[in-house]
Design an enzyme around this catalytic site. Structure first.
Site: not given
Ligand code: AKB
Length: 319
Positions: A14-15, A141, A10, A145, A51, A36
């Site tokens: 951004q990061l 998401y 990745g 996580k 991938d 990536d």
């Molecule tokens: C998002 O907004 O989804 C990310 C995060 C805080 O993990 N920047």
């Protein structure tokens, strides 16, 4: 001493894009393999198309370069993830488990897996959200996580795999653009200010969220990865704090430099996500275990963001 060989998955993100450049400085240009889905024409260094849903492809890169550490940064973020919940879950979980499995079965001895403030839900205190608290994330998401954190702990407990993780707040930097997150406004707003455009904010003026400047986020990641193993007591993911503000506060800071800057507010579905996230973070465990200390506050970050973006846009105009 053997040199570490680093794989970043990745690396266009951004990061990832900023972290890869820093890892090249720390570990040596030729010891970092960026990867990536597509080639970034601006990238300089060793690069592989990857991938990460294909475990054999990760395995083959790890074998080819004798990789010893993986930074797995690829994921679909909070807002974008809600558009296609099942495919977000499948993608985020598959890539993560592929990375953990490849590491378990190879000479990889350390993995970085990013978590997020998205793991928290409305059962956690919104102010000074503690490290150890009931997690009921409201986005796919966040669920992926939270599951990832538990898998990280499982791989450490059962296979001794050294996986380290941070619950990132919103990350703000001038070097790269975020994509698909709920905290993205805090980057976009600086770009609008420098372009002298009105910004339409998708969160309400008083939505306070934890945020971190890119320089601090990168330093935190590297400091965590370099900390002695015995200092890492949290094997899920560390809370990480730096600053907290809402759109009205960041606007007021920008107005010190651009007094005519205007923001209008049109909250959308991202507001519902933000409402359930912490407003501030208790990161005392990160501070105690591996010495975390942020450097940037809102004023320092705003000064640097506006200066660097002004330079960037002026250079584009000159070309
Ligand atoms: C998002 O907004 O989804 C990310 C995060 C805080 O993990 N920047």
């Amino acid at each position: 001493m053997n040199e570490d060989i680093i794989l970043v998955i990745g690396s266009n993100g951004q990061l990832g894009s900023v972290l890869t450049r820093e890892l090249q400085k720390v570990h040596g240009y030729d010891n970092v393999i960026a990867s990536d889905l597509y080639v970034d024409p601006c990238f300089s260094g060793i690069f592989e198309i990857l991938d990460a849903t294909h475990i054999a492809d990760i395995q083959s890169i790890v074998k080819q370069y004798s990789v010893t550490q993986i930074y797995h940064l690829a994921a679909i973020l909070s807002a974008k993830g809600e558009e296609k919940p099942l495919s977000t879950w499948n993608l985020n979980i598959k890539m993560m488990l592929n990375v953990f499995e490849v590491a378990r079965l190879s000479i990889v001895n350390k993995v970085f897996f990013p978590s997020s403030i998205a793991v928290f839900g409305d059962k956690a205190p919104l102010e000074h959200t503690p490290q150890s608290v009931y997690l009921n994330p409201a986005t796919v998401y966040g669920i992926s996580k939270a599951a990832g954190e538990n898998w990280a702990q499982y791989y450490h407990a059962n296979y001794g795999l050294d996986i380290r993780s941070i619950r990132y707040p919103g990350v703000i930097g001038h070097q790269s653009m975020p994509g698909g997150g709920t905290t993205d406004y805090a980057v976009d707003i600086y770009h609008s200010a420098v372009k002298q455009q009105t910004y339409t904010c998708f969160l309400s003026a008083e939505t306070r969220l934890p945020m971190i400047f890119m320089n601090d986020a990168i330093r935190a990641t590297i400091e965590l990865m370099q900390a002695p193993k015995e200092n890492i007591k949290t094997r899920t993911a560390y809370n990480l704090g730096a600053m907290s503000f809402d759109p009205s506060e960041i606007t007021a800071e920008i107005k010190h430099f651009y007094p005519d800057f205007q923001v209008d507010y049109q909250p959308d579905s991202r507001q519902l996500i933000a409402n359930k996230w912490p407003k501030s973070i208790d990161d005392s465990e990160a501070r105690n275990d591996w010495g975390w200390k942020p450097e940037y506050n809102l004023r320092m970050m705003t000064t640097e963001m506006l200066e660097k973006l002004k330079e960037k846009y002026n250079n584009i105009k000159l070309k």
